[in-house]
Design an enzyme around this catalytic site. Structure first.
Site, PDB file in Angstrom:
ATOM      1  N   SER A  67       0.756  -1.304   0.135  1.00 20.14           N
ATOM      2  CA  SER A  67       0.126   0.101  -0.115  1.00 20.14           C
ATOM      3  C   SER A  67       0.820   1.258   0.036  1.00 20.14           C
ATOM      4  O   SER A  67       0.433   2.331  -0.108  1.00 20.14           O
ATOM      5  CB  SER A  67      -0.825  -0.207   1.123  1.00 20.14           C
ATOM      6  OG  SER A  67      -2.083  -0.840   0.893  1.00 20.14           O
ATOM      7  N   LYS A  70       0.207   3.603  -2.767  1.00 24.33           N
ATOM      8  CA  LYS A  70      -0.824   4.534  -2.636  1.00 24.33           C
ATOM      9  C   LYS A  70      -0.070   6.113  -2.696  1.00 24.33           C
ATOM     10  O   LYS A  70      -1.017   7.060  -2.887  1.00 24.33           O
ATOM     11  CB  LYS A  70      -1.823   4.548  -1.814  1.00 24.33           C
ATOM     12  CG  LYS A  70      -2.556   3.227  -1.764  1.00 24.33           C
ATOM     13  CD  LYS A  70      -3.633   2.846  -0.695  1.00 24.33           C
ATOM     14  CE  LYS A  70      -4.573   1.603  -1.030  1.00 24.33           C
ATOM     15  NZ  LYS A  70      -3.902   0.632  -0.433  1.00 24.33           N
ATOM     16  N   SER A 129      -6.678   3.546   3.908  1.00 24.59           N
ATOM     17  CA  SER A 129      -5.922   2.752   2.751  1.00 24.59           C
ATOM     18  C   SER A 129      -6.655   2.116   2.044  1.00 24.59           C
ATOM     19  O   SER A 129      -6.503   0.729   1.656  1.00 24.59           O
ATOM     20  CB  SER A 129      -5.025   1.925   3.565  1.00 24.59           C
ATOM     21  OG  SER A 129      -4.035   1.271   2.705  1.00 24.59           O
ATOM     22  N   LYS A 231       2.568   6.533   5.729  1.00 27.44           N
ATOM     23  CA  LYS A 231       1.684   5.575   5.124  1.00 27.44           C
ATOM     24  C   LYS A 231       2.249   4.129   5.494  1.00 27.44           C
ATOM     25  O   LYS A 231       3.370   3.851   5.760  1.00 27.44           O
ATOM     26  CB  LYS A 231       1.842   5.494   3.583  1.00 27.44           C
ATOM     27  CG  LYS A 231       0.790   4.653   3.051  1.00 27.44           C
ATOM     28  CD  LYS A 231      -0.616   5.328   3.109  1.00 27.44           C
ATOM     29  CE  LYS A 231      -1.649   4.074   2.669  1.00 27.44           C
ATOM     30  NZ  LYS A 231      -1.752   2.996   3.344  1.00 27.44           N
TER      31      LYS A 231
END
Length: 392
Positions: A67, A70, A129, A231
């Site tokens: 992720s 992202k 997320s 993140k």
């Protein structure tokens, strides 16, 4: 994996001009401070104030970014808003593809035929997320996720992320979705510096959509008040990953560190190891300001020019990170490309600053730029200076 030691400026990121205004050269420094032991496959600590890597282990190992992908999705969405191709209040129709994205993965729970604002999608992407939010934003920007992936790779190339490839907007496993800790630190730095107005979203602890409240998975937001992002990521192959950023006082200013931890054993471990890296960096190093943006560091003579001298310096504030207590010992040495002969374009390189340590080791090399444009003199002036140069 071979354990590296922290060598201040042992590896200085050559970021593009949109981040630093000027790239640093690769340099080395004799004084080493042993890095902490970090339980992760690959990791890196960057002082983004000076763009110097303070410590790293396997920073160029190819990894699955999960992720963390992202971050690029958000970057492109932020750019689209900045360029007025999207707006925060714009309502997006959710496609079946976005709604059906891997049901077992993280989602913000958008639904087909229920329009959702770009603003909500950004919070769903960053705080929750949401893989569904990633696909919806990709389609809003580029029409299809495949077309969006082209934009992602184009941006990665522009940023100098030489070991990165994106295949999708969310980071679910794909053989064509890979990166490195070094490249991800570059992306994180761009995101903070290029889109500060949106970066505040990364410090949001909770977000509710469709009556479902979800918490940010970045544990450090609760544990360390200096942490304001960034993140998390996790897949079976990638392990537990976290890019974290923190700002703490640095003299009269603030200083930001960015840690990248890839392949930790658990959610708790990635937070602990990231906190360890951040604390180590803040405790052992200082960022020393050498020069201010657009302030002349010298005004050397110009030959055959419409003016007799030129202001030279930097298009950004220049910092160098050094071990605690070493700031007073550093010494900048200017080497110009003399003679400086007109015409000279603004922002062209006219010399180099070598930053020397107390024991005369090169800490960093920085290109010095022309802060103004100097055109050519008239025919007589050029002829006169040609004679002077010959005598000189």
């Amino acid at each position: 994996m071979k354990k590296l030691f922290a060598v201040i400026a042992a590896s200085v990121l050559a970021l593009s001009a949109t981040v630093t205004g000027t790239a640093f050269a690769q340099t080395s420094f004799a004084q080493a401070i042993p890095a902490p032991t970090i339980a992760a496959k690959s990791w890196l600590l960057l002082d983004s104030t000076s763009n110097q890597i303070l410590a790293s282990n396997e920073p160029d190992m190819r990894i699955e970014p999960a992720s963390l992908t992202k971050l690029m999705t958000a970057y492109i969405a932020f750019s689209a808003i900045q360029e007025k191709r999207l707006s925060l209040n714009q309502m997006i129709t959710v496609s079946t593809k976005a709604w059906k994205v891997d049901a077992e993965s993280s989602k913000m729970f958008i639904e087909p035929r229920v329009p959702v604002s770009v603003n909500d999608l950004l919070y769903g992407l960053i705080v929750q997320s949401g893989n569904d939010a990633a696909v919806a934003l990709a389609e809003a920007v580029a029409g299809t996720e495949d077309a969006f992936a082209v934009l992602m790779n184009r941006e990665a190339e522009r940023m100098g992320m030489k070991s990165t490839r994106f295949a999708n907007s969310h980071g679910l496993p794909s053989p064509n979705n890979y990166s490195t800790a070094r490249d991800l630190s570059t992306l994180a730095t761009h995101l903070v510096n290029d889109h500060p107005e949106f970066y505040k979203i990364y410090s949001t602890k909770e977000f509710t959509y469709n009556k479902i409240k979800q918490s940010n998975r970045n544990r450090l937001l609760w544990l360390d008040p200096s942490v304001d992002g960034m993140k998390t990521g996790h897949t079976q192959e990638a392990g537990y990953c976290l890019i974290s950023t923190a700002k703490r006082p640095n003299g009269n200013n603030e200083r930001r560190l960015i840690s990248v931890v890839i392949g930790a054993a658990s959610d708790q471990s990635r937070a602990q190891e990231s906190q360890k890296l951040l604390n180590w960096g803040f405790l052992n190093f200082d960022a020393v300001k050498l020069y201010s943006k657009d302030v002349a560091i010298a005004t050397p003579n110009v030959w055959k020019g419409s003016q007799n001298s030129i202001k030279i310096g930097f298009t950004h504030d220049v910092y160098v990170t050094v071990p605690k207590g070493q700031g007073a010992k550093i010494k900048p040495v200017l080497a110009r490309k003399d003679p400086l002969v007109a015409p000279i374009d603004k922002n062209s390189q006219v010399g180099t600053i070598k930053v020397m340590s107390g024991d005369n080791k090169v800490i960093a090399e920085l290109p010095v730029l022309a802060l103004e444009q100097v055109g050519q003199a008239g025919l007589f002036g050029r002829a006169f200076d040609s004679i002077r140069l010959w005598i000189h």
